[in-house]
Design an enzyme around this catalytic site. Structure first.
Site, mmCIF file in Angstrom:
data_model
loop_
_atom_site.group_PDB
_atom_site.id
_atom_site.type_symbol
_atom_site.label_atom_id
_atom_site.label_comp_id
_atom_site.label_asym_id
_atom_site.label_seq_id
_atom_site.Cartn_x
_atom_site.Cartn_y
_atom_site.Cartn_z
ATOM 1 N N LYS A 156 0.827 -1.222 0.014
ATOM 2 C CA LYS A 156 -0.044 -0.126 0.069
ATOM 3 C C LYS A 156 0.889 1.411 -0.134
ATOM 4 O O LYS A 156 0.259 2.482 0.359
ATOM 5 C CB LYS A 156 -0.959 0.025 1.185
ATOM 6 C CG LYS A 156 -1.948 -1.260 1.447
ATOM 7 C CD LYS A 156 -2.276 -1.942 0.293
ATOM 8 C CE LYS A 156 -3.390 -1.330 -0.831
ATOM 9 N NZ LYS A 156 -3.523 -1.822 -2.149
ATOM 10 N N THR A 182 1.763 -0.256 -7.029
ATOM 11 C CA THR A 182 0.854 -0.291 -8.420
ATOM 12 C C THR A 182 1.520 0.811 -9.380
ATOM 13 O O THR A 182 1.603 0.473 -10.497
ATOM 14 C CB THR A 182 -0.395 -0.281 -8.141
ATOM 15 O OG1 THR A 182 -1.001 -1.159 -7.136
ATOM 16 C CG2 THR A 182 -1.318 -0.531 -9.414
ATOM 17 N N HIS A 228 7.548 -7.896 -1.548
ATOM 18 C CA HIS A 228 7.261 -7.189 -0.325
ATOM 19 C C HIS A 228 8.039 -7.548 0.647
ATOM 20 O O HIS A 228 7.851 -7.446 1.709
ATOM 21 C CB HIS A 228 5.822 -7.465 0.157
ATOM 22 C CG HIS A 228 4.727 -6.674 -0.613
ATOM 23 N ND1 HIS A 228 4.939 -5.382 -1.087
ATOM 24 C CD2 HIS A 228 3.415 -7.067 -1.289
ATOM 25 C CE1 HIS A 228 3.875 -5.129 -2.001
ATOM 26 N NE2 HIS A 228 2.976 -6.197 -1.853
ATOM 27 N N ARG A 238 6.030 5.353 2.141
ATOM 28 C CA ARG A 238 5.047 6.219 2.325
ATOM 29 C C ARG A 238 4.890 6.492 3.719
ATOM 30 O O ARG A 238 5.439 5.661 4.452
ATOM 31 C CB ARG A 238 3.831 5.637 1.798
ATOM 32 C CG ARG A 238 2.440 6.357 1.852
ATOM 33 C CD ARG A 238 1.266 5.444 1.361
ATOM 34 N NE ARG A 238 0.653 6.593 0.658
ATOM 35 C CZ ARG A 238 -0.779 6.021 0.267
ATOM 36 N NH1 ARG A 238 -1.117 4.991 0.423
ATOM 37 N NH2 ARG A 238 -1.766 7.150 -0.077
ATOM 38 N N GLY A 294 -5.446 7.687 -3.826
ATOM 39 C CA GLY A 294 -4.225 8.080 -4.489
ATOM 40 C C GLY A 294 -3.782 9.618 -3.756
ATOM 41 O O GLY A 294 -3.281 10.194 -4.856
#
Ligand code: A3P
Length: 329
Positions: A76, A80, A142, A166, A297
């Site tokens: 997450k 992507t 991952h 993030r 997003g």
């Protein structure tokens, strides 16, 4: 059922699981799962059991080649997006980024770049890997830095790693929403995980491929020690100045944009092709199994889901964990 998520579920299909795998997993510490019922602590990080089978397979059987480029991340954190960007950058001579027949217009980024720990889903993972274009082979994972297969970590390995991370508040919220979707689809006998419980688990380090901070720090240190091998990216930086970071990414991948390409607007075309707005407008990414990888997003959506107390606690933990590292979110 969404094909991609069935990989998290006990497989009906026969998989080439290494012989000692189930024995290893049954001996591991068990924790509360977010999507499935349990996660297991393996080499310091938590995994769903089916993914863990793929991790052990990768460690025993995967052989990196010098031209490989890996995309590593905690779930997450922008995997992507980076899959789309890296695929578009590496293949731009083959597929014009503005072409109406670009593969990203009809194929999920997750089907353009395979994930190391779910390669076991292929009948013959090694043959599948050999069938990938080798200029370069792009593979995501991952796995934590220290758990990567030796053939990637070896000092003489020429393979490179792009790491995307993030801020943990947004990562937690994104993971919570995503896990709820997978749970309701595949484990609907389990009650939805309340945000309060997910928050406590995350803070304790019990999250997919968590502890989050240990995962980040492993790659951060590697990027400082071997900057030519590991490129460390932050989702927030990428959002703020996409053009600058896409160019850095292309340089690192050995696929720098030429001045002529820059003049022709190729960088902007790739950014547009891989943008949240464009990818979410495509039919392929609206299908079950793909659509769950797209939500808002944005940076900072966690404030809409976490209480001020939760935010404060997470910021304190983050400050403490990253204190001497020089890394900031
Ligand atoms: P949100 O849940 O905050 O919206 P991953 O790909 O590692 O699973 O990360 C998913 C997160 O990245 C989700 O965040 C998703 O919306 C966001 N995302 C997916 N595609 C993106 C894109 N092209 N640009 C920016 N963010 C994207």
């Amino acid at each position: 059922m969404a094909a991609r998520f069935s990989r998290l579920k006990a497989q009906e299909k026969k998989r080439n699981v290494p012989e000692n795998c189930r024995e290893i997993i049954s001996s591991l510490p068990k924790g509360q799962g977010w999507a499935s019922e349990h996660v297991y602590l393996y080499q310091g990080f938590w995994f769903d059991p089916v993914i863990l089978e793929g991790v052990i397979w990768a460690q025993q059987s995967f052989r990196a080649i010098d031209t490989d480029i890996f995309l590593a991340s905690s779930p997450k954190c922008g995997t992507t997006w980076l899959k789309a960007l890296m695929f578009a950058i590496a293949n731009r001579k083959r597929y014009d980024s503005s072409s109406q027949s670009h593969p990203l217009l009809t194929t999920s980024p997750h089907d353009c770049i395979p994930t190391l720990e779910i390669l076991l889903d292929h009948d013959d993972p090694i043959a599948y890997l050999e069938s990938l274009p080798s200029s370069p082979r792009l593979i995501s994972t991952h796995l934590s830095y220290t758990s990567l297969p030796n053939s990637i970590l070896n000092a003489d390995s020429g393979s490179r790693i792009v790491y995307i991370t993030r801020n943990p508040k947004d990562a937690l919220v994104s993971l919570w929403v995503f896990s709820k979707a997978i749970r309701s689809e595949n484990w609907n006998h389990l009650p939805p995980l309340p945000i309060e419980e997910a928050f406590d688990l995350f803070c304790e380090g019990v999250s997919f491929a968590g502890p989050f901070w240990d995962h980040v720090l492993g790659y951060w240190k590697a990027s400082l020690e071997t900057p030519n091998k590991v490129l460390f990216l932050k989702y927030e930086d990428m959002k703020m100045d996409t053009q600058c970071w896409v160019k850095r990414l292309a340089d690192f991948m050995g696929h720098s944009f030429s001045l002529e390409e820059e003049r022709q607007g190729v960088v902007q075309e790739i950014i547009k092709l891989c943008s949240f707005q464009n990818l979410t407008s495509l039919e392929v990414n609206k299908r079950a199994g793909n659509k769950e990888f797209f939500r808002r997003g944005e940076v900072g959506d966690s404030k809409n889901h976490l209480t001020p107390e939760m935010i404060k606690r997470l910021e304190e933990i983050t400050e403490q964990k990253l204190a001497t590292s020089g890394l900031k979110f």
